[in-house]
Design an enzyme around this catalytic site. Structure first.
Site, PDB file in Angstrom:
ATOM      1  N   THR A 192      13.393 -34.331  25.119  1.00 27.00           N
ATOM      2  CA  THR A 192      13.285 -34.090  23.675  1.00 27.00           C
ATOM      3  C   THR A 192      14.646 -33.896  23.017  1.00 27.00           C
ATOM      4  O   THR A 192      14.805 -34.189  21.830  1.00 27.00           O
ATOM      5  CB  THR A 192      12.389 -32.874  23.372  1.00 27.00           C
ATOM      6  OG1 THR A 192      12.985 -31.676  23.882  1.00 27.00           O
ATOM      7  CG2 THR A 192      11.011 -33.048  23.995  1.00 27.00           C
ATOM      8  N   GLN A 236      12.878 -33.449  18.302  1.00 25.41           N
ATOM      9  CA  GLN A 236      11.464 -33.426  17.909  1.00 25.41           C
ATOM     10  C   GLN A 236      10.620 -33.284  19.173  1.00 25.41           C
ATOM     11  O   GLN A 236      10.151 -34.266  19.754  1.00 25.41           O
ATOM     12  CB  GLN A 236      11.120 -34.689  17.125  1.00 25.41           C
ATOM     13  CG  GLN A 236      11.879 -34.817  15.831  1.00 25.41           C
ATOM     14  CD  GLN A 236      11.720 -33.599  14.924  1.00 25.41           C
ATOM     15  OE1 GLN A 236      10.603 -33.099  14.752  1.00 25.41           O
ATOM     16  NE2 GLN A 236      12.808 -33.110  14.353  1.00 25.41           N
ATOM     17  N   HIS A 237      10.444 -32.051  19.598  1.00 25.89           N
ATOM     18  CA  HIS A 237       9.830 -31.779  20.890  1.00 25.89           C
ATOM     19  C   HIS A 237       8.391 -32.293  20.967  1.00 25.89           C
ATOM     20  O   HIS A 237       8.042 -33.112  21.810  1.00 25.89           O
ATOM     21  CB  HIS A 237       9.852 -30.279  21.162  1.00 25.89           C
ATOM     22  CG  HIS A 237      11.212 -29.660  21.050  1.00 25.89           C
ATOM     23  ND1 HIS A 237      12.229 -29.936  21.931  1.00 25.89           N
ATOM     24  CD2 HIS A 237      11.718 -28.786  20.135  1.00 25.89           C
ATOM     25  CE1 HIS A 237      13.303 -29.249  21.578  1.00 25.89           C
ATOM     26  NE2 HIS A 237      13.020 -28.548  20.500  1.00 25.89           N
ATOM     27  N   ASP A 238       7.539 -31.812  20.072  1.00 25.41           N
ATOM     28  CA  ASP A 238       6.109 -32.079  20.197  1.00 25.41           C
ATOM     29  C   ASP A 238       5.749 -33.502  19.809  1.00 25.41           C
ATOM     30  O   ASP A 238       4.856 -34.113  20.402  1.00 25.41           O
ATOM     31  CB  ASP A 238       5.316 -31.082  19.359  1.00 25.41           C
ATOM     32  CG  ASP A 238       5.475 -29.657  19.867  1.00 25.41           C
ATOM     33  OD1 ASP A 238       5.824 -29.490  21.051  1.00 25.41           O
ATOM     34  OD2 ASP A 238       5.276 -28.714  19.089  1.00 25.41           O
ATOM     35  N   LEU A 240       7.464 -36.075  20.306  1.00 27.74           N
ATOM     36  CA  LEU A 240       7.803 -36.976  21.403  1.00 27.74           C
ATOM     37  C   LEU A 240       6.666 -37.034  22.422  1.00 27.74           C
ATOM     38  O   LEU A 240       6.372 -38.098  22.978  1.00 27.74           O
ATOM     39  CB  LEU A 240       9.106 -36.557  22.088  1.00 27.74           C
ATOM     40  CG  LEU A 240       9.576 -37.502  23.203  1.00 27.74           C
ATOM     41  CD1 LEU A 240       9.877 -38.897  22.656  1.00 27.74           C
ATOM     42  CD2 LEU A 240      10.814 -36.936  23.910  1.00 27.74           C
TER      43      LEU A 240
END
Length: 313
Positions: A192, A236-238, A240
């Site tokens: 991420t 953009q962790h989530d 991705l």
């Protein structure tokens, strides 16, 4: 045929972007949202999940899941990153939806589906561990778990030097999930942190000027550490994790044995990733590389199309 998915989430700024991406992607069908405590408490995460479902006109149930970790003291990122309400102070209109019990909803959606359901946990893994404990037959019918959590290789932690927030919040739950035996794809911080997005990377969305553009702009501006002009962006962790379901070519993975440190004094919440498989049987695909331009284009294309749809009423 669209892939049936259930998103377990703790909205959360980046959770909101992830849910928008899923809602805008014909490759997947959101069968349900289940809120879990994490970025903020369960009252806020469940209210945010329901409000997002209303905003995006999702025809699916919303559940209220676990209010805290399996056995550890609750801790949140509230005033640190996501604000006291989880959405950086940008409150959506309150939803009148009736929230279903989260674990029962997860089990029902999995059992009722003719096709295996992909579960996408983008918050702590408490709900998924409880499903495995309380409804193991339903849990074993999960097609795949694609989770945002942990870290490998060069980036291990963001809440401690070696622990990522979602896993750190409930390491006992994470350890149970990785040990259960369902296929897992892990989208960790090492991936991420490659997937940075700012305003400059979403030109079509911000040219549209609709409700999604407005909300995404407010969320990006409220995300702690975002640069002033939006060119560098933030990981953009989530979204991705959702992108990896929508378009698997966005990430490259390697097989590995993954376990979670749930007892360490300094290392609690650390994901121990063994790509050699010498210390345990392979139990996960771990993301190691991101096609950043493909990811940014996917976000821009899908969110701008969603914005146009909502603007048209």
């Amino acid at each position: 045929m669209a892939l049936p998915i259930v998103i377990d989430t703790d909205p959360g700024i980046d959770d909101a972007l992830a849910i928008m991406l899923a809602a805008a992607s014909p490759e997947v069908e959101i069968r349900g949202l289940v809120a879990v405590a994490g970025n903020v408490g369960i009252d806020d995460t469940s209210a945010n999940a329901a409000a997002l479902a209303d905003l995006l006109r999702l025809d699916c149930p919303v559940g209220r899941g676990a209010s805290g970790p399996l056995r550890r003291r609750d801790a949140t990122a509230a005033h640190d990153v996501h604000g006291a309400d989880g959405l950086g102070g940008h409150r959506l209109p309150a939803s009148a939806r009736t929230l279903e019990p989260g674990i029962a909803l997860l089990a029902r959606l999995i059992d009722e589906s003719a096709e295996p359901v992909t579960v996408v946990p983008i918050g702590p893994l408490t709900d998924i561990a409880l499903l495995m404990d309380e409804r193991p037959a339903a849990a074993r019918r999960i097609g795949r778990i694609v989770l945002m959590g942990g870290g490998a290789r060069d980036v291990l932690g963001n809440v401690t030097p070696v622990a990522e927030f979602n896993v750190w919040f409930d390491p006992d739950a994470a350890a149970r999930v990785f040990a259960f035996g369902v296929p897992i794809t892990m989208i960790g911080l090492n991936a991420t942190h490659q997937a940075t997005v700012g305003r400059a990377h979403l030109p079509r969305l911000f040219a549209s000027g609709g409700p999604v553009a407005d909300l995404v702009g407010r969320l990006l501006d409220g995300y702690h550490g975002t640069d002033a002009d939006g060119r560098g962006g933030m990981p953009q962790h989530d979204s991705l994790a959702v992108a990896a379901v929508v378009d698997p070519a966005v990430v490259r993975t390697v097989p590995a044995f993954v376990d979670v440190e749930d007892r360490g004094r300094l290392t609690s919440g650390m994901t121990v990733v063994d790509e050699s498989g010498r210390f345990g049987a392979i139990n996960a695909e771990v993301a190691v590389h991101v096609d950043v331009e493909r990811f940014r284009d996917l976000l821009d294309t899908r969110l701008s199309a969603l914005d146009a749809t909502l603007r048209q009423g």
